[in-house]
Design a protein around this motif. Structure first.
Motif: not given
Length: 65
Positions: A56-62
């Protein structure tokens, strides 16, 4: 990083180890589910909840990986 941790994870390519374990468990990478990966992915004290909180806190998108 501690020598103990580095020694454990630095032995070989971690992704290759995961792929080998998946193959041994008859898990198809193209159709793998969260439930199938749980035994491999949640090998830390707080299990799935910690993984979900971190995600939830990682800057990774689908589709980014």
């Amino acid at each position: 990083m501690s020598e103990k941790i580095a020694g454990h994870w630095g032995m070989r390519d971690v992704s290759a180890r995961v792929m080998e374990a998946m193959k041994a468990a008859s898990i198809v990478p193209e159709t793998v589910t969260v439930e199938q990966m749980a035994p491999f992915d949640h090998l830390h004290p707080r299990g799935f909840n910690a993984t979900a909180e971190l995600a939830d806190v990682l800057p990774v998108s689908e589709g980014a990986i």
